[in-house]
Design a protein around this motif. Structure first.
Motif, PDB file in Angstrom:
ATOM      1  N   ILE A   1      -3.523   6.026   3.474  1.00  0.00           N
ATOM      2  CA  ILE A   1      -4.529   5.962   4.540  1.00  0.00           C
ATOM      3  C   ILE A   1      -5.837   5.394   4.010  1.00  0.00           C
ATOM      4  CG2 ILE A   1      -5.950   7.354   6.092  1.00  0.00           C
ATOM      5  CD1 ILE A   1      -3.480   9.148   6.462  1.00  0.00           C
ATOM      6  N   PHE A   2      -6.235   5.811   2.818  1.00  0.00           N
ATOM      7  CA  PHE A   2      -7.463   5.301   2.223  1.00  0.00           C
ATOM      8  C   PHE A   2      -7.372   3.788   1.996  1.00  0.00           C
ATOM      9  CE2 PHE A   2      -9.951   4.254  -1.593  1.00  0.00           C
ATOM     10  CZ  PHE A   2     -11.209   4.581  -1.136  1.00  0.00           C
TER      11      PHE A   2
ATOM     12  N   VAL B   1      -5.476   1.589   3.503  1.00  0.00           N
ATOM     13  CA  VAL B   1      -5.453   0.892   4.787  1.00  0.00           C
ATOM     14  C   VAL B   1      -6.848   0.872   5.399  1.00  0.00           C
ATOM     15  CG1 VAL B   1      -4.597   1.022   7.158  1.00  0.00           C
ATOM     16  CG2 VAL B   1      -3.019   1.299   5.259  1.00  0.00           C
ATOM     17  N   GLU B   2      -7.570   1.962   5.273  1.00  0.00           N
ATOM     18  CA  GLU B   2      -8.890   2.036   5.904  1.00  0.00           C
ATOM     19  C   GLU B   2      -9.930   1.171   5.197  1.00  0.00           C
ATOM     20  OE1 GLU B   2     -11.455   2.844   8.840  1.00  0.00           O
ATOM     21  OE2 GLU B   2      -9.327   3.302   8.805  1.00  0.00           O
ATOM     22  N   ILE B   3      -9.835   0.991   3.890  1.00  0.00           N
ATOM     23  CA  ILE B   3     -10.830   0.165   3.209  1.00  0.00           C
ATOM     24  C   ILE B   3     -10.529  -1.324   3.334  1.00  0.00           C
ATOM     25  CG2 ILE B   3     -11.498   1.948   1.575  1.00  0.00           C
ATOM     26  CD1 ILE B   3      -9.889   0.441  -0.563  1.00  0.00           C
ATOM     27  N   ASP B   4      -9.310  -1.671   3.708  1.00  0.00           N
ATOM     28  CA  ASP B   4      -8.964  -3.083   3.912  1.00  0.00           C
ATOM     29  C   ASP B   4      -9.517  -3.534   5.266  1.00  0.00           C
ATOM     30  OD1 ASP B   4      -7.806  -5.581   4.229  1.00  0.00           O
ATOM     31  OD2 ASP B   4      -5.902  -4.956   3.360  1.00  0.00           O
TER      32      ASP B   4
ATOM     33  N   LYS C   1      -8.824  -2.160   9.564  1.00  0.00           N
ATOM     34  CA  LYS C   1      -9.768  -1.167  10.076  1.00  0.00           C
ATOM     35  C   LYS C   1      -9.571  -0.975  11.567  1.00  0.00           C
ATOM     36  CE  LYS C   1     -13.583  -1.250   6.918  1.00  0.00           C
ATOM     37  NZ  LYS C   1     -14.041   0.076   6.724  1.00  0.00           N
ATOM     38  N   TYR C   2      -9.629   0.280  11.993  1.00  0.00           N
ATOM     39  CA  TYR C   2      -9.467   0.578  13.409  1.00  0.00           C
ATOM     40  C   TYR C   2     -10.586  -0.043  14.233  1.00  0.00           C
ATOM     41  CZ  TYR C   2      -5.951   3.848  11.847  1.00  0.00           C
ATOM     42  OH  TYR C   2      -4.849   4.392  11.273  1.00  0.00           O
TER      43      TYR C   2
ATOM     44  N   TYR D   1       0.831  -1.206   0.000  1.00  0.00           N
ATOM     45  CA  TYR D   1       0.000   0.000   0.000  1.00  0.00           C
ATOM     46  C   TYR D   1       0.866   1.257   0.000  1.00  0.00           C
ATOM     47  CZ  TYR D   1      -4.146  -2.828   1.061  1.00  0.00           C
ATOM     48  OH  TYR D   1      -5.162  -3.727   1.021  1.00  0.00           O
TER      49      TYR D   1
END
Length: 71
Positions: free
Chosen positions: A40-41, A43-46, A50-51, A12
């Motif tokens: 960041i995008f 990582v966040e959609i994977d 996700k946090y 990524y």
């Protein structure tokens, strides 16, 4: 399993860097924020990163460790 996640994060980051370089060449300006936002995008959609998924696991791990320390 963790080594796969590390390679995915590196992948990524490379995608973000490539997009940053392409936009920089097209516009003639530095586009550092585009690369960071892309990373960041991605990582966040994977769902593995996700946090909302990671944070409860960290809290559960802390509870487990605290429970073992109290015994």
């Amino acid at each position: 399993m963790w080594y796969i996640l590390k390679f995915i994060l590196i992948f990524y980051a490379i995608i973000g860097i490539i997009i940053q370089l392409v936009f920089g060449q097209l516009t003639g300006l530095e586009q550092g924020s585009i690369g960071l936002l892309t990373f960041i995008f991605l990582v966040e959609i994977d769902p593995r990163f996700k946090y909302a998924y990671i944070l409860p696991n960290i809290k559960q791990k802390k509870k487990t460790l605290n429970g073992e320390n109290n015994e």
